[in-house]
Design a protein around this motif. Structure first.
Motif, PDB file in Angstrom:
ATOM      1  N   ALA A 167      54.639   2.464 -32.040  1.00  0.00           N
ATOM      2  CA  ALA A 167      54.152   3.585 -31.231  1.00  0.00           C
ATOM      3  C   ALA A 167      53.956   4.831 -32.092  1.00  0.00           C
ATOM      4  CB  ALA A 167      55.139   3.870 -30.103  1.00  0.00           C
ATOM      5  N   ILE A 168      54.897   5.091 -32.982  1.00  0.00           N
ATOM      6  CA  ILE A 168      54.774   6.269 -33.862  1.00  0.00           C
ATOM      7  C   ILE A 168      53.542   6.138 -34.756  1.00  0.00           C
ATOM      8  CG2 ILE A 168      55.843   7.507 -35.790  1.00  0.00           C
ATOM      9  CD1 ILE A 168      58.576   6.837 -34.492  1.00  0.00           C
ATOM     10  N   THR A 170      50.801   4.655 -34.094  1.00  0.00           N
ATOM     11  CA  THR A 170      49.625   4.945 -33.272  1.00  0.00           C
ATOM     12  C   THR A 170      49.507   6.437 -32.980  1.00  0.00           C
ATOM     13  OG1 THR A 170      49.756   2.768 -32.215  1.00  0.00           O
ATOM     14  CG2 THR A 170      48.504   4.469 -31.065  1.00  0.00           C
ATOM     15  N   MET A 171      50.630   7.079 -32.717  1.00  0.00           N
ATOM     16  CA  MET A 171      50.616   8.497 -32.343  1.00  0.00           C
ATOM     17  C   MET A 171      50.197   9.408 -33.492  1.00  0.00           C
ATOM     18  SD  MET A 171      54.075   8.560 -30.006  1.00  0.00           S
ATOM     19  CE  MET A 171      53.944  10.268 -29.465  1.00  0.00           C
ATOM     20  N   VAL A 172      50.508   9.035 -34.729  1.00  0.00           N
ATOM     21  CA  VAL A 172      50.149   9.903 -35.857  1.00  0.00           C
ATOM     22  C   VAL A 172      48.694   9.735 -36.270  1.00  0.00           C
ATOM     23  CG1 VAL A 172      52.518   9.902 -36.725  1.00  0.00           C
ATOM     24  CG2 VAL A 172      50.868   8.267 -37.677  1.00  0.00           C
ATOM     25  N   LEU A 187      55.080  16.177 -32.950  1.00  0.00           N
ATOM     26  CA  LEU A 187      55.493  14.873 -32.412  1.00  0.00           C
ATOM     27  C   LEU A 187      57.006  14.681 -32.515  1.00  0.00           C
ATOM     28  CD1 LEU A 187      52.734  12.553 -33.939  1.00  0.00           C
ATOM     29  CD2 LEU A 187      52.985  13.182 -31.530  1.00  0.00           C
ATOM     30  N   LEU A 191      59.815  12.891 -29.541  1.00  0.00           N
ATOM     31  CA  LEU A 191      60.242  11.556 -29.956  1.00  0.00           C
ATOM     32  C   LEU A 191      61.757  11.483 -30.101  1.00  0.00           C
ATOM     33  CD1 LEU A 191      57.460  10.638 -32.539  1.00  0.00           C
ATOM     34  CD2 LEU A 191      58.073   9.281 -30.522  1.00  0.00           C
ATOM     35  N   HIS A 194      63.210  11.297 -26.683  1.00  0.00           N
ATOM     36  CA  HIS A 194      62.998   9.957 -26.126  1.00  0.00           C
ATOM     37  C   HIS A 194      64.042   8.981 -26.662  1.00  0.00           C
ATOM     38  CE1 HIS A 194      60.897   6.516 -24.470  1.00  0.00           C
ATOM     39  NE2 HIS A 194      60.810   5.973 -25.661  1.00  0.00           N
TER      40      HIS A 194
END
Length: 204
Positions: A167-168, A170-172, A187, A191, A194
């Motif tokens: 997920a990280i 993809t997010m960056v 971010l 995170l 979470h």
């Protein structure tokens, strides 16, 4: 040239091995820079040697092809990232605190060297199966490192760490593509919260 260090002109005390290492480093740096501007497919060997200010003969003394140079630069970048994460995660503090330090250092590394970061994140699929396999293995290792960092003692918790790493990644990708440095840094806090929630709920 941005980020590409030239060897000193004229006579110098560098050994042949040091010269070769410097040339190889310049070529890998140039590969990351040009590819971040033009993309893997449109980047040529000529582009790389022009940016590195190194002859074609010297390029082929170090690498067999554009793909070979890309993979060397990719492996170097992932090795640097792994080392930074390991260093940041060591020391005092609980699992979430160690994760917070590691994540902050990881995101800062992307901010400081966006060309190498894009090489790791954005151009992998264009570079083919070898690059995809290396990225898959890299993310697996990061997931294992995260599981150890967060003291994930169950298979479900370890799998959650693998999912979080994916997920990280993809997010960056978006902020890297648009050059939004502050968006990358931003971010971090959500995170961390979470992960704190997952840890408190016993899901990691």
């Amino acid at each position: 040239m941005d980020g590409v260090r030239r060897l000193p002109r004229g006579r110098h005390a560098l050994s042949p091995e040091a010269v070769a290492e410097a040339q190889r480093d310049r070529l890998m740096t140039a590969m990351a820079q040009v590819m971040s501007e033009k993309g893997y497919v449109k980047t040529s060997v000529e582009d790389v040697i022009r940016r590195a200010v190194i002859s074609r003969q010297s390029f082929y003394r170090h690498f067999t092809s554009k793909q070979d140079c890309f993979m060397a630069a990719f492996r170097r970048s992932t090795q640097v990232l792994e080392q930074r994460i390991a260093t940041a995660a060591s020391g005092d503090g609980g699992p979430v605190e160690r994760f917070e330090r590691a994540l902050a250092d990881f995101l800062e590394a992307l901010v400081l060297d966006p060309a190498s970061a894009r090489l790791c994140v954005s151009e992998v699929y264009a570079a083919g199966p070898e690059a995809v396999a290396h990225r898959t293995d890299f993310q697996r290792r990061l997931g294992e490192r995260m599981a150890a960092m967060l003291e994930a003692g169950t298979e479900a918790g370890q799998f959650a760490c693998q999912v979080l790493v994916a997920a990280i990644a993809t997010m960056v990708a978006g902020p890297l593509a648009t050059g939004e440095q502050e968006a990358l840094r931003a971010l971090g806090p959500p995170l961390v919260e979470h992960v704190r929630g997952l840890k408190a709920a016993g899901l990691i």
